[in-house]
Scaffold this motif. Sequence first.
Motif, PDB file in Angstrom:
ATOM      1  N   ILE A   1     -54.652  22.551  84.760  1.00 59.52           N
ATOM      2  CA  ILE A   1     -54.539  23.639  83.440  1.00 59.52           C
ATOM      3  C   ILE A   1     -55.606  24.646  83.969  1.00 59.52           C
TER       4      ILE A   1
ATOM      5  N   LYS B   1     -58.247  29.109  79.390  1.00 58.83           N
ATOM      6  CA  LYS B   1     -57.617  27.712  79.214  1.00 58.83           C
ATOM      7  C   LYS B   1     -57.202  27.819  77.949  1.00 58.83           C
TER       8      LYS B   1
ATOM      9  N   TYR C   1     -53.442  26.105  76.857  1.00 57.67           N
ATOM     10  CA  TYR C   1     -53.238  24.881  76.001  1.00 57.67           C
ATOM     11  C   TYR C   1     -52.298  25.519  74.716  1.00 57.67           C
ATOM     12  N   ASP C   2     -52.427  26.558  74.315  1.00 62.36           N
ATOM     13  CA  ASP C   2     -51.782  27.169  73.203  1.00 62.36           C
ATOM     14  C   ASP C   2     -50.159  27.066  73.602  1.00 62.36           C
TER      15      ASP C   2
ATOM     16  N   LYS D   1     -48.870  23.765  73.809  1.00 62.38           N
ATOM     17  CA  LYS D   1     -48.782  23.202  72.336  1.00 62.38           C
ATOM     18  C   LYS D   1     -47.283  23.875  71.593  1.00 62.38           C
TER      19      LYS D   1
ATOM     20  N   VAL E   1     -53.023  20.178  69.328  1.00 58.06           N
ATOM     21  CA  VAL E   1     -54.113  19.936  70.351  1.00 58.06           C
ATOM     22  C   VAL E   1     -55.436  19.378  69.956  1.00 58.06           C
TER      23      VAL E   1
ATOM     24  N   SER F   1     -59.301  19.139  70.222  1.00 53.88           N
ATOM     25  CA  SER F   1     -60.325  19.873  71.094  1.00 53.88           C
ATOM     26  C   SER F   1     -61.801  19.119  70.838  1.00 53.88           C
TER      27      SER F   1
ATOM     28  N   LEU G   1     -52.088  16.629  72.791  1.00 56.42           N
ATOM     29  CA  LEU G   1     -52.521  17.355  73.764  1.00 56.42           C
ATOM     30  C   LEU G   1     -54.135  17.567  73.491  1.00 56.42           C
TER      31      LEU G   1
ATOM     32  N   SER H   1     -57.884  19.131  74.522  1.00 55.41           N
ATOM     33  CA  SER H   1     -58.535  20.197  75.275  1.00 55.41           C
ATOM     34  C   SER H   1     -59.995  19.602  75.120  1.00 55.41           C
TER      35      SER H   1
ATOM     36  N   GLU I   1     -55.696  28.342  68.210  1.00 59.58           N
ATOM     37  CA  GLU I   1     -55.333  27.734  69.557  1.00 59.58           C
ATOM     38  C   GLU I   1     -55.544  26.110  69.701  1.00 59.58           C
ATOM     39  N   CYS I   2     -55.823  25.486  68.477  1.00 53.56           N
ATOM     40  CA  CYS I   2     -55.997  24.190  68.508  1.00 53.56           C
ATOM     41  C   CYS I   2     -55.966  23.722  66.859  1.00 53.56           C
TER      42      CYS I   2
END
Length: 304
Positions: A9, A20, A24-25, A28, A75, A77, A99, A101, A116-117
């Motif tokens: 990643i 990063k 991840y987004d 996702k 995600v 995190s 996922l 992070s 984003e998470c």
Amino acid sequence: MTKDLSYTIEEVSQLLKVSKLTIYDLIKKGEIPVFRVGRQMRMDAKDLEAYINHNRNQPADEFQRNGAKDSSKIVISGQDLVLDILGKHIEKGSAYKTLRSYTGSLNSLISMYNGECDIVSLHVLDGDTGEYNLPYVKKILVSYPYILINLVSRKAGLYVQKGNPHNLTSWKDLHQKQVTIINREKGSGARILLDEQLRIHNIPVTEIKGYTKEETNHLSIASAINSGLADAGIGIEKAAKIVGVDFIPLITERLDLVILKTPENTPLIANIKEILASPSFQSEINSLSDYDTSQMGSVIYETL
């Protein structure tokens, strides 16, 4: 790019010159497929090339439609091992795919603010009130509805070399001229803990040797102490035992989960509450030792 080539990643973020969390987004949302090698996610070069070619000349409105969120992928995190176990339990008892992070607390919270998470773990101390997590959540997620749920509590303190040769017993002892530390990255809970303690004790960061030298996780900090690269670092008890350095406990910190209260997240929140209340999950965490599960699943705070 060759067929057999794959990227981490971090490598993809460098290639595309984005963060990063942006990668991840995209993962996702299902825009770029990934595969796992142990705990590490990797991306096949041909899949990355296909994504780039697909979006090279794509109109913005079409790109937006294709980028619609896949609600089955979430995600998580944060950096604690307990989160990996939580992810496995989520996948086992639901249709969600998780996922991971491995981002520090404050940076994770900001990524949630930016969409984003989905689940963030926090252990950030507010030195003025002595309270963990909630003061930061209230300030950063001020415009969002959310729920804050306890995951575990754990001891935090100083990693020192075997035998504690500098006889370090408190935060003030880091001010000694002969003591060199190694620090955590900006935005991590451990970095905030150190910064708050230095502020409370009126110790300028410029007078802490090694303050600008950083590592990005507890195991790396403990390993640096073990190899003699530094005399002390901030971390949790579990990593000290794994690496084999001495640990000086100075505070009990609360590790909480924050999740946004949206219609889409309603089943996710219910699923997590069920997992945290389950004897099987609690037993698995207790078997790790060094974690206090007495408040696990307690709702610390919830917006209306």
